[in-house]
Enzyme design. Sequence first.
Site, PDB file in Angstrom:
ATOM      1  N   TYR A 211      47.149  29.436  43.225  1.00  0.00           N
ATOM      2  CA  TYR A 211      46.394  29.587  42.274  1.00  0.00           C
ATOM      3  C   TYR A 211      45.709  28.309  41.939  1.00  0.00           C
ATOM      4  CZ  TYR A 211      46.985  34.599  40.894  1.00  0.00           C
ATOM      5  OH  TYR A 211      46.952  35.798  41.102  1.00  0.00           O
TER       6      TYR A 211
ATOM      7  N   ARG B 274      43.400  28.454  44.508  1.00  0.00           N
ATOM      8  CA  ARG B 274      42.056  29.254  44.543  1.00  0.00           C
ATOM      9  C   ARG B 274      41.239  28.745  43.204  1.00  0.00           C
ATOM     10  NH1 ARG B 274      43.761  35.311  43.247  1.00  0.00           N
ATOM     11  NH2 ARG B 274      41.496  35.486  43.032  1.00  0.00           N
TER      12      ARG B 274
ATOM     13  N   HIS C  88      40.612  42.794  34.949  1.00  0.00           N
ATOM     14  CA  HIS C  88      41.621  42.468  35.788  1.00  0.00           C
ATOM     15  C   HIS C  88      42.155  41.003  35.512  1.00  0.00           C
ATOM     16  CE1 HIS C  88      39.983  45.423  39.042  1.00  0.00           C
ATOM     17  NE2 HIS C  88      40.747  45.945  38.115  1.00  0.00           N
TER      18      HIS C  88
ATOM     19  N   CYS D  97      53.968  26.557  28.571  1.00  0.00           N
ATOM     20  CA  CYS D  97      53.238  26.992  27.255  1.00  0.00           C
ATOM     21  C   CYS D  97      53.124  25.926  26.180  1.00  0.00           C
ATOM     22  CB  CYS D  97      53.962  28.208  26.575  1.00  0.00           C
ATOM     23  SG  CYS D  97      53.225  28.844  25.025  1.00  0.00           S
TER      24      CYS D  97
ATOM     25  N   SER E 113      32.292  48.539  44.650  1.00  0.00           N
ATOM     26  CA  SER E 113      32.375  49.528  45.676  1.00  0.00           C
ATOM     27  C   SER E 113      32.448  50.997  45.195  1.00  0.00           C
ATOM     28  CB  SER E 113      33.554  49.207  46.683  1.00  0.00           C
ATOM     29  OG  SER E 113      34.735  49.190  45.903  1.00  0.00           O
TER      30      SER E 113
ATOM     31  N   ASN F 245      23.472  47.784  44.618  1.00  0.00           N
ATOM     32  CA  ASN F 245      24.432  47.540  45.863  1.00  0.00           C
ATOM     33  C   ASN F 245      23.713  47.672  46.808  1.00  0.00           C
ATOM     34  OD1 ASN F 245      26.882  47.656  47.441  1.00  0.00           O
ATOM     35  ND2 ASN F 245      27.878  48.182  45.688  1.00  0.00           N
TER      36      ASN F 245
END
Length: 261
Positions: free
Chosen positions: A73, A76, A134, A165, A207, A231
């Site tokens: 991550y 990413r 998401h 945290c 999609s 699209n």
Amino acid sequence: MTVRPDEAADIALAREILADARVVLVLTGAGISAESGVPTFRGPEGLWRSFRPEDLATPEAFERDPRLVWEWYHWRRQRVAPCVPNAAHGALARWQALPHSDVRIATQNVDGLHSLALEAAGASVDAGTLLEVHGALYRSRCTACSNRSESRDAPDATGAGLPECPVCGGLLRPDVVWFGEALDPAVIGRAFEWAAVADTCLVVGTSALVHPAASLPAVTRERGGHVVEVNPERTPLTSWATASVRGRAAEIVPAIVPRDG
């Protein structure tokens, strides 16, 4: 932008529907962010150190090796960080910022570009205007107390420690929905509530195959509303959408959404 006569008719119809809409739900997918250069992380370009996303984006992978998952991550976040909102993000954000506008966005993307565009347009960025169904790439969640924290900085998990945290010191995880996990019921529930009250659902760059988000346009249609699709390719929505426009989001969206109140 050069368009054929039939495309011009589609654009005109979409523009008319959106101009007359009172409450609009915008559903966006990977196609809107691809034009900002956001990698899909699926397929060859998503490979990292020979791992596939399906190998790393799971609760089991994080439990087995949280450092490995955080390193992925971190990579990413570094790859997405240079990406900026494109003309489609900007047009939607300015539309939301118009006086008396009731436009709500539900996105399947985790890149945070809608948030950046809304901030630039002076529109509010909260659960009443934007739902990231998401999750969010630049948000972390505590595995102990569930506290969420957001930062565009990419925490480096390559050192001695793992992200902790700030509230309880527990282990942080990326606040995204992984393979095998259910969507947050509060978030997707609100998206369906929005779809039920919208008189128009604008679907951009998705999609229409990933459920349950792909079912949102059908809810609006079943309540008597319009569905407008943008699209480059045909999708399962195309045959029953009120208006379906073929083309790139960054070109089509600014041409069809209202620009003034």
